[in-house]
Motif scaffolding. Structure first.
Motif, PDB file in Angstrom:
ATOM      1  N   ASP A   1       0.828  -1.206   0.000  1.00 49.21           N
ATOM      2  CA  ASP A   1       0.000   0.000   0.000  1.00 49.21           C
ATOM      3  C   ASP A   1       0.862   1.255   0.000  1.00 49.21           C
ATOM      4  N   LEU A   2       1.154   1.776  -1.188  1.00 48.72           N
ATOM      5  CA  LEU A   2       1.952   2.996  -1.290  1.00 48.72           C
ATOM      6  C   LEU A   2       1.160   4.235  -0.892  1.00 48.72           C
ATOM      7  N   GLY A   3      -0.121   4.104  -0.668  1.00 47.32           N
ATOM      8  CA  GLY A   3      -0.931   5.216  -0.210  1.00 47.32           C
ATOM      9  C   GLY A   3      -1.185   5.204   1.282  1.00 47.32           C
ATOM     10  N   HIS A   4      -0.522   4.334   2.012  1.00 42.87           N
ATOM     11  CA  HIS A   4      -0.728   4.235   3.457  1.00 42.87           C
ATOM     12  C   HIS A   4      -0.403   5.585   4.110  1.00 42.87           C
ATOM     13  N   PRO A   5      -1.270   6.081   5.003  1.00 47.56           N
ATOM     14  CA  PRO A   5      -1.047   7.416   5.584  1.00 47.56           C
ATOM     15  C   PRO A   5       0.216   7.528   6.433  1.00 47.56           C
ATOM     16  N   ALA A   6       0.710   6.413   6.955  1.00 48.64           N
ATOM     17  CA  ALA A   6       1.915   6.459   7.795  1.00 48.64           C
ATOM     18  C   ALA A   6       3.195   6.254   7.000  1.00 48.64           C
TER      19      ALA A   6
END
Length: 230
Positions: free
Chosen positions: A77-82
């Motif tokens: 998940d390259l869009g993970h907020p962390a």
């Protein structure tokens, strides 16, 4: 007995001498880039070191995420907020993929590392880092140096027939990492830390001539690139 002891001491002294030379002799001898942190722009990367291994921590900027877009294709998940860093390390296939903890160490992995093994790249999603964390060294790079580093890392992957990095199935440590086929053979004398040094040199950062252990690599940066590494 005395002769055997003398041979062992001679081998130890030779190895120590070679490591000392590898530390104090810079590579390359002359810079081909402007000073790494003084060119236009500034990009902070980190080296994460433990007693035997180093990783490169790249900032998860849009540019870097684009270069590592294949990770999303492979389920990360390259869009993970962390997500704040992308962690890359190179190593021997048996040791790296079979030894997530020291309790998993096997004689086969040790033997393959001590002889010659196929190499792999480990890529993981990481969070935010602070420069004062133990085992972390910050290296500042200008625009051209950073672009050269990304290119060298990308060229370390062994591509599949479609040109994309080759995922190694069922080899990850968890939900936020993958292993990929890499270029070149692995050996203890030319291992993960010499790969890290080669990546830095591609970005114009001088290291020691031969740095097979993390302390040697980090000391060589302090010696040869004190303004870029901190």
């Amino acid at each position: 007995m005395r002769r055997a002891l003398a041979v062992v001491l001679a081998l130890v002294a030779t190895a120590a001498g070679l490591m000392l030379l590898g530390l104090v002799v810079p590579r390359p001898a002359a810079l081909s880039f402007p000073p790494p942190g003084e060119a236009a722009g500034r990009h902070a990367i980190y080296l994460a070191a433990n007693p035997i291994h180093t990783d490169i921590l790249l900032p998860a900027t849009p540019e870097v995420r684009d270069r590592f877009a294949f990770l999303a294709r492979d389920g990360l998940d390259l869009g993970h907020p962390a997500l704040a860093t992308i962690v890359v390390g190179w190593g021997g296939r048996a040791f790296y993929t079979q030894t997530p903890t020291w309790g998993d160490l096997t004689l086969d992995a040790v033997w393959r590392s001590a002889t010659i093994d196929r190499s792999v790249l480990h890529v993981a999603l990481g969070g935010r880092v602070e420069g004062d964390q133990p085992g972390l060294v910050r290296v500042d790079l200008g625009d051209a140096a950073f672009a050269a580093l990304l290119e060298a890392v990308a060229d370390s992957f062994q591509p599949a027939s479609d040109g994309a990095p080759q995922l190694i199935p069922n080899a990850a440590y968890g939900a936020f990492d993958h292993f990929y086929e890499a270029r070149g053979p692995f050996n203890l004398l030319l291992g993960c830390n010499t790969w890290t040094a080669a990546m830095l040199r591609a970005a114009g950062v001088r290291t020691g001539l031969w740095t097979p252990l993390p302390p040697l690599l980090l000391w060589s940066l302090t010696l040869h690139e004190p303004t870029a590494a901190s």
